[in-house]
Design an enzyme around this catalytic site. Sequence first.
Site, PDB file in Angstrom:
ATOM      1  N   CYS A  33       8.831  65.538 112.518  1.00  0.00           N
ATOM      2  CA  CYS A  33      10.129  65.262 113.098  1.00  0.00           C
ATOM      3  C   CYS A  33      11.090  65.008 111.956  1.00  0.00           C
ATOM      4  CB  CYS A  33      10.091  64.083 114.055  1.00  0.00           C
ATOM      5  SG  CYS A  33      11.533  64.126 115.167  1.00  0.00           S
ATOM      6  N   LYS A  64       7.197  64.315 125.929  1.00  0.00           N
ATOM      7  CA  LYS A  64       7.588  63.074 125.270  1.00  0.00           C
ATOM      8  C   LYS A  64       8.828  62.541 125.970  1.00  0.00           C
ATOM      9  CE  LYS A  64       8.975  61.132 120.823  1.00  0.00           C
ATOM     10  NZ  LYS A  64       9.209  61.411 119.399  1.00  0.00           N
ATOM     11  N   ARG A 115      18.487  59.425 122.431  1.00  0.00           N
ATOM     12  CA  ARG A 115      17.710  60.667 122.337  1.00  0.00           C
ATOM     13  C   ARG A 115      17.542  61.355 123.693  1.00  0.00           C
ATOM     14  NH1 ARG A 115      14.196  57.772 118.081  1.00  0.00           N
ATOM     15  NH2 ARG A 115      15.288  58.400 116.188  1.00  0.00           N
ATOM     16  N   LYS A 171       3.434  61.212 125.895  1.00  0.00           N
ATOM     17  CA  LYS A 171       3.872  60.010 125.181  1.00  0.00           C
ATOM     18  C   LYS A 171       5.079  59.418 125.884  1.00  0.00           C
ATOM     19  CE  LYS A 171       5.599  58.539 120.653  1.00  0.00           C
ATOM     20  NZ  LYS A 171       6.076  58.923 119.340  1.00  0.00           N
ATOM     21  N   SER A 202       4.281  52.053 120.234  1.00  0.00           N
ATOM     22  CA  SER A 202       4.519  50.761 119.584  1.00  0.00           C
ATOM     23  C   SER A 202       4.819  49.639 120.575  1.00  0.00           C
ATOM     24  CB  SER A 202       5.673  50.897 118.595  1.00  0.00           C
ATOM     25  OG  SER A 202       6.843  51.357 119.259  1.00  0.00           O
ATOM     26  N   TYR A 236      -2.322  52.219 117.715  1.00  0.00           N
ATOM     27  CA  TYR A 236      -2.287  51.290 116.572  1.00  0.00           C
ATOM     28  C   TYR A 236      -3.478  50.347 116.612  1.00  0.00           C
ATOM     29  CZ  TYR A 236       2.344  53.236 116.384  1.00  0.00           C
ATOM     30  OH  TYR A 236       3.380  54.134 116.324  1.00  0.00           O
TER      31      TYR A 236
END
Length: 342
Positions: free
Chosen positions: A120, A214, A236, A267, A293, A332
């Site tokens: 990206c 996404k 976005r 996602k 996240s 994560y």
Amino acid sequence: MAFPITRLRRLRQSEPIRSLVRETRLSPESLVYPMFVCPGEGVRNEVRSMPGVFNLSVDEAVREARRAHSLGVLSVILFGLPENKDEVATGAWAENGIVQQAARAIKREVPDLIIMGDVCLCEYMSHGHCGIVRSTHPQSLGAAVASPPAATADYEIVNDATLELLARTSVSLARAGVDIIAPSDMMDGRVGAIRRALDGAGLSNTPILSYAAKFASGFYGPFREAADSTPQFGDRRSYQMDGANLREAMREIELDIEEGADMIMVKPAMPYLDVIAAARQRFDLPLAAYQVSGEYAMIEAAARNHWIDRERVIMESLLSIRRAGASIILTYHALEAARLLA
Ligand SMILES: [Zn+2]
């Protein structure tokens, strides 16, 4: 046959029996560990909103990659924090870009580890958008940064011109040792553009894992701190998907497959388990999901307050994503989960 003949509790009475009839299992090799690489040496800066996640210099990233591999996590995905940002995302495709450096170093030191490269431009653009920005008003972009546009868009994210930069980035990453190219920008036609560029560069064996569906999501908040990629104006929503749309997600995935995606991704993960399940039913490609996240941060924050059992919730959240149909999970918590599975 109903109760009292049928008693479902018969198969729940002990852990060995529960284990025997368990329908879904997790394994470390299906987890992908995201890492944020930054300039410097010996740097290990914890991300404020993601305790346990760090910005790592290349040497530290190599160490972390080795740790992942030794725990049985066989893939990492790399994100970069470049030294400088500009309006053509030079840091994304430069031969000596930060992710390129990390990929070369990790390949040298941990050759068996699969390196995925997130493709990206937002982390490398001064304006923080995932594509080239063109002002649609006489005012300069500089002025747009100074006074953010209102509801009406004073700028445009230019689709087709962006494809060239994404393709150039992909070739550069693959040459540096990235094994799997993972475009996350959500421009139309990017998978095809990247496939053509890779093939043209003699990299026809490099697979593409497309972030096919996404969604524009509030759950990305902590990532933007980790990757320093917050848009300086606007948001976005003109390229990432509307969270309300399941059928459109299927179209996005279908188009990416037609363009040559080898694997597809949904996602975020937990707020979109229905999308994962629908994609699993409809498509036969390997399916990945990204536990993002914000999902991570919520678990960590609640655990810090002793409001939930951290380890139990980590495993339950990953299991739910697996059960929905994702065979590959980017998380994560990958190293922690691998430790708990051992
Ligand atoms: Zn982006």
